[in-house]
Design an enzyme around this catalytic site. Structure first.
Site, PDB file in Angstrom:
ATOM      1  N   LYS A  72      17.572  24.491  27.535  1.00 51.19           N
ATOM      2  CA  LYS A  72      18.339  25.529  26.797  1.00 51.19           C
ATOM      3  C   LYS A  72      18.334  25.462  25.298  1.00 51.19           C
ATOM      4  CE  LYS A  72      22.218  25.183  30.105  1.00 51.19           C
ATOM      5  NZ  LYS A  72      22.782  26.429  30.557  1.00 51.19           N
ATOM      6  N   ASN A 117      26.970  23.500  39.344  1.00 48.93           N
ATOM      7  CA  ASN A 117      27.136  23.291  37.727  1.00 48.93           C
ATOM      8  C   ASN A 117      27.895  24.443  37.348  1.00 48.93           C
ATOM      9  OD1 ASN A 117      25.734  25.391  35.587  1.00 48.93           O
ATOM     10  ND2 ASN A 117      24.680  25.614  37.532  1.00 48.93           N
ATOM     11  N   ARG A 118      28.502  23.980  36.317  1.00 47.47           N
ATOM     12  CA  ARG A 118      29.613  24.796  35.445  1.00 47.47           C
ATOM     13  C   ARG A 118      29.453  24.458  33.998  1.00 47.47           C
ATOM     14  NH1 ARG A 118      33.495  21.598  38.214  1.00 47.47           N
ATOM     15  NH2 ARG A 118      34.466  20.076  37.157  1.00 47.47           N
ATOM     16  N   MET A 119      27.998  24.425  33.703  1.00 47.83           N
ATOM     17  CA  MET A 119      27.933  24.153  32.031  1.00 47.83           C
ATOM     18  C   MET A 119      28.295  25.155  31.177  1.00 47.83           C
ATOM     19  SD  MET A 119      25.670  21.510  32.797  1.00 47.83           S
ATOM     20  CE  MET A 119      25.184  21.117  31.185  1.00 47.83           C
ATOM     21  N   PHE A 121      26.870  27.850  29.525  1.00 42.11           N
ATOM     22  CA  PHE A 121      26.010  28.104  28.345  1.00 42.11           C
ATOM     23  C   PHE A 121      26.180  27.265  27.119  1.00 42.11           C
ATOM     24  CE2 PHE A 121      26.113  32.960  29.905  1.00 42.11           C
ATOM     25  CZ  PHE A 121      25.134  32.707  30.553  1.00 42.11           C
ATOM     26  N   ASN A 150      16.402  33.591  27.987  1.00 43.10           N
ATOM     27  CA  ASN A 150      17.604  33.900  28.856  1.00 43.10           C
ATOM     28  C   ASN A 150      18.593  34.181  27.811  1.00 43.10           C
ATOM     29  OD1 ASN A 150      19.935  33.332  30.420  1.00 43.10           O
ATOM     30  ND2 ASN A 150      18.508  33.449  31.946  1.00 43.10           N
ATOM     31  N   SER A 186      25.572  34.437  35.552  1.00 43.65           N
ATOM     32  CA  SER A 186      26.148  33.171  35.551  1.00 43.65           C
ATOM     33  C   SER A 186      27.718  33.262  36.183  1.00 43.65           C
ATOM     34  CB  SER A 186      26.072  32.336  34.331  1.00 43.65           C
ATOM     35  OG  SER A 186      26.869  31.426  34.344  1.00 43.65           O
ATOM     36  N   ASN A 188      29.881  31.111  35.341  1.00 38.81           N
ATOM     37  CA  ASN A 188      30.336  29.884  34.555  1.00 38.81           C
ATOM     38  C   ASN A 188      30.932  30.426  33.091  1.00 38.81           C
ATOM     39  OD1 ASN A 188      29.991  28.091  36.412  1.00 38.81           O
ATOM     40  ND2 ASN A 188      27.947  27.885  35.735  1.00 38.81           N
ATOM     41  N   THR A 189      30.919  31.572  33.116  1.00 38.35           N
ATOM     42  CA  THR A 189      31.574  32.577  31.714  1.00 38.35           C
ATOM     43  C   THR A 189      32.540  33.605  32.461  1.00 38.35           C
ATOM     44  OG1 THR A 189      29.561  31.995  30.233  1.00 38.35           O
ATOM     45  CG2 THR A 189      31.089  33.826  29.685  1.00 38.35           C
ATOM     46  N   LYS A 240      19.050  39.451  35.200  1.00 42.56           N
ATOM     47  CA  LYS A 240      18.950  38.420  36.108  1.00 42.56           C
ATOM     48  C   LYS A 240      20.579  38.718  36.978  1.00 42.56           C
ATOM     49  CE  LYS A 240      18.778  33.401  37.055  1.00 42.56           C
ATOM     50  NZ  LYS A 240      18.447  32.417  36.223  1.00 42.56           N
ATOM     51  N   ASN A 269      20.642  34.249  40.413  1.00 41.62           N
ATOM     52  CA  ASN A 269      21.408  33.045  39.861  1.00 41.62           C
ATOM     53  C   ASN A 269      21.913  32.331  40.793  1.00 41.62           C
ATOM     54  OD1 ASN A 269      22.661  31.526  37.742  1.00 41.62           O
ATOM     55  ND2 ASN A 269      22.369  33.649  36.432  1.00 41.62           N
ATOM     56  N   THR A 270      22.627  31.354  40.592  1.00 43.02           N
ATOM     57  CA  THR A 270      23.445  30.557  41.404  1.00 43.02           C
ATOM     58  C   THR A 270      24.576  31.221  42.207  1.00 43.02           C
ATOM     59  OG1 THR A 270      24.929  29.852  39.597  1.00 43.02           O
ATOM     60  CG2 THR A 270      23.055  28.491  40.060  1.00 43.02           C
ATOM     61  N   GLY A 323      16.298  27.768  45.444  1.00 44.97           N
ATOM     62  CA  GLY A 323      15.898  26.927  46.565  1.00 44.97           C
ATOM     63  C   GLY A 323      14.312  26.792  46.898  1.00 44.97           C
ATOM     64  N   THR A 345      16.204  23.317  40.658  1.00 48.42           N
ATOM     65  CA  THR A 345      16.887  22.490  41.482  1.00 48.42           C
ATOM     66  C   THR A 345      15.789  21.700  42.269  1.00 48.42           C
ATOM     67  OG1 THR A 345      18.954  23.617  41.968  1.00 48.42           O
ATOM     68  CG2 THR A 345      18.733  21.741  43.239  1.00 48.42           C
TER      69      THR A 345
HETATM   70  C1  LIG Z   1      22.351  23.225  35.558  1.00 45.04           C
HETATM   71  C2  LIG Z   1      21.755  24.481  35.523  1.00 45.04           C
HETATM   72  C3  LIG Z   1      22.129  25.502  34.516  1.00 45.04           C
HETATM   73  C4  LIG Z   1      21.645  26.607  34.690  1.00 45.04           C
HETATM   74  N1  LIG Z   1      21.598  27.594  33.542  1.00 45.04           N
HETATM   75  C5  LIG Z   1      21.162  28.692  33.656  1.00 45.04           C
HETATM   76  C6  LIG Z   1      21.389  29.565  32.273  1.00 45.04           C
HETATM   77  O1  LIG Z   1      21.669  29.128  31.280  1.00 45.04           O
HETATM   78  N2  LIG Z   1      20.862  31.096  32.497  1.00 45.04           N
HETATM   79  C7  LIG Z   1      20.591  31.290  33.724  1.00 45.04           C
HETATM   80  O2  LIG Z   1      20.156  32.552  34.040  1.00 45.04           O
HETATM   81  N3  LIG Z   1      20.595  30.608  34.868  1.00 45.04           N
HETATM   82  C8  LIG Z   1      20.835  29.181  34.951  1.00 45.04           C
HETATM   83  N4  LIG Z   1      21.099  28.680  35.996  1.00 45.04           N
HETATM   84  C9  LIG Z   1      20.291  29.067  37.362  1.00 45.04           C
HETATM   85  C10 LIG Z   1      19.025  28.836  37.402  1.00 45.04           C
HETATM   86  O3  LIG Z   1      18.058  29.518  36.326  1.00 45.04           O
HETATM   87  C11 LIG Z   1      18.473  29.323  38.880  1.00 45.04           C
HETATM   88  O4  LIG Z   1      18.562  30.732  38.962  1.00 45.04           O
HETATM   89  C12 LIG Z   1      19.322  28.671  40.173  1.00 45.04           C
HETATM   90  O5  LIG Z   1      19.534  27.272  39.599  1.00 45.04           O
HETATM   91  C13 LIG Z   1      18.744  28.938  41.331  1.00 45.04           C
HETATM   92  O6  LIG Z   1      17.586  28.314  41.247  1.00 45.04           O
HETATM   93  P1  LIG Z   1      17.284  26.849  41.978  1.00 45.04           P
HETATM   94  O7  LIG Z   1      17.747  26.738  43.459  1.00 45.04           O
HETATM   95  O8  LIG Z   1      15.711  26.619  41.841  1.00 45.04           O
HETATM   96  O9  LIG Z   1      18.155  25.915  41.131  1.00 45.04           O
HETATM   97  C14 LIG Z   1      21.021  27.285  36.022  1.00 45.04           C
HETATM   98  C15 LIG Z   1      20.992  26.502  36.953  1.00 45.04           C
HETATM   99  C16 LIG Z   1      21.330  24.973  36.933  1.00 45.04           C
HETATM  100  C17 LIG Z   1      21.219  24.035  38.135  1.00 45.04           C
END
Ligand SMILES: Cc1cc2nc3c(=O)[nH]c(=O)nc-3n(C[C@H](O)[C@H](O)[C@H](O)COP(=O)(O)O)c2cc1C
Length: 386
Positions: A72, A117-119, A121, A150, A186, A188-189, A240, A269-270, A323, A345
């Site tokens: 980030k 995660n619930r970072m 931003f 991003n 996301s 988390n916002t 996204k 995204n997640t 994944g 991940t």
């Molecule tokens: C700790 C963490 C922080 C993330 N922060 C962002 C972010 O700032 N912006 C975003 O678009 N996606 C964010 N993601 C989502 C990832 O970019 C990705 O879309 C998601 O984790 C699925 O991919 P993966 O299964 O390979 O982790 C974050 C994921 C994780 C685990």
């Protein structure tokens, strides 16, 4: 390497707090990236062979990128290429600097190879990120692969002013990256995912396109002296999306993407959903608020990729994420319609050799399936069904 990482290194790392280890790893990678010799050593271990992809007018040395949220602060920018990645997505960055949600905010569900995660931003803000990127350029350590940024919405900015918030970040950063990803997905916002609604997303994209149309003035030296010149080609803008969207909502985004000539979609995204589990430790982690990533996300994100590819007949480029832990996972997303893939991940569970292993595996797959270029493989799973 993967065996060595999983059996020897990972248990040591996983015995510590997840966010602390992430921070330390990035600092170490940042340090390594600043020392050319160490960077070369990293590259000799982890660098990937060429598997070029041309997309958005950019040349990607291979189709495996690091996903949004990984770096980030652009702390480790030069290291991602040395770790075999074909592109990097920095951020999410917001207009205002912000510290994110209070820790703990990053949790491993080991048995499922997942993360919650619930970072929220946590990031330095667009202007500070631009300065960091200037410094990387100035010391000649800019990676030889495309770099994306991003963009997220600042927590302090009300939803109705979101378009201005995104546009301010974009204006400051547009000349610093090769492509941009509008993150409206996301979890988390608070309220962010409502920005996937057609009218709200349209407003954001219109604001970004207005900024993209602004002439960037740069001082250039001519025989008459310094003059303000130069009109850049605007960078590609992608959106996204969340894996939790219903297909009808996705259709609206597709319609909007065509109308606004969006360069592509990043899927996904997640997720805020949780799979069934009987394992008490996994249950405890799944009860945490936030977005789930990793293995449990793979199927749904591929489903979304397949749907987009089908609906658009392959006309809208897709970056597939969710994944990806192996070449087989990446192949599944590519044959479902993704032109590029990203990992987050998977890197945490599989270790630093993952990008290289995926590229090597993709090359093998292409050979056995008789594809000359990766482009030929994109969406091939759907073509063989019809
Ligand atoms: C700790 C963490 C922080 C993330 N922060 C962002 C972010 O700032 N912006 C975003 O678009 N996606 C964010 N993601 C989502 C990832 O970019 C990705 O879309 C998601 O984790 C699925 O991919 P993966 O299964 O390979 O982790 C974050 C994921 C994780 C685990």
């Amino acid at each position: 390497m993967s065996w060595c990482y999983r059996r020897l290194i990972r248990p040591v790392l996983f015995a510590r707090d997840a966010e602390q280890i992430h921070g330390r790893t990035l600092r170490a990678l940042g340090w390594a990236g600043r020392h050319e010799l160490i960077g070369d050593v990293l590259e000799s271990f982890f660098g990937a062979p060429d598997l070029p992809v041309e997309l958005f007018g950019l040349r990607f040395p291979n189709p495996v990128g690091s996903a949004g949220g990984m770096d980030k602060f652009a702390e480790a920018l030069p290291a991602w290429a040395a770790l075999g990645f074909g592109f990097t997505e920095l951020g999410g960055v917001t207009w205002h600097a912000q510290s994110g949600n209070p820790p703990p905010r990053l949790f491993r569900a080991l048995a499922e190879e997942a993360i919650v995660n619930r970072m929220g931003f946590n990031n330095p803000g667009a202007e500070a990120l631009a300065e960091t990127l200037n410094r990387w350029r100035a010391c000649g350590l800019w990676p030889a692969h495309p770099v994306g940024i991003n963009l997220g919405k600042s927590k302090a900015t009300p939803l109705e002013n979101a378009a201005v918030d995104y546009a301010q970040s974009f204006r400051v950063l547009r000349s610093h990256a090769d492509f941009f990803v509008v993150n409206v997905s996301s979890p988390n916002t608070v309220g962010l995912r409502q920005l996937q609604d057609k009218a709200a997303l349209d407003e954001i994209l219109a604001a970004l396109q207005a900024v993209a149309g602004e002439k960037i003035k740069r001082p250039t030296f001519f025989s008459k002296g310094w003059q303000q010149t130069s009109l850049e080609i605007p960078p590609p803008i992608l959106v996204k999306i969340a894996p939790d969207l219903a297909f009808e909502a996705l259709d609206e985004i597709l319609e909007l993407s065509a109308r606004r000539r969006i360069a592509g979609l990043v899927a996904t995204n997640t997720t805020i959903t949780r799979p069934e589990t009987t394992d008490p430790e996994t249950r405890r982690i799944y009860a945490e608020q936030g977005g789930l990533s990793g293995r449990p996300l793979a199927k749904r994100s591929t489903e979304i990729i397949r749907y987009i590819y089908k609906q658009t007949r392959g006309s809208l480029p897709i970056i597939g994420v969710g994944g990806v832990f192996s070449a087989a996972d990446a192949w599944e997303k590519i044959t479902a319609g993704a032109s590029l893939v990203q990992i987050y991940t998977g890197l945490i569970y599989e270790g630093p050799g993952l990008a290289r292993a995926i590229v090597n595996g993709l090359l093998e797959k292409m050979e056995t399936e008789g594809f000359q270029t990766l482009r030929d493989a994109v969406g091939s799973g759907l073509r063989s069904q019809s």
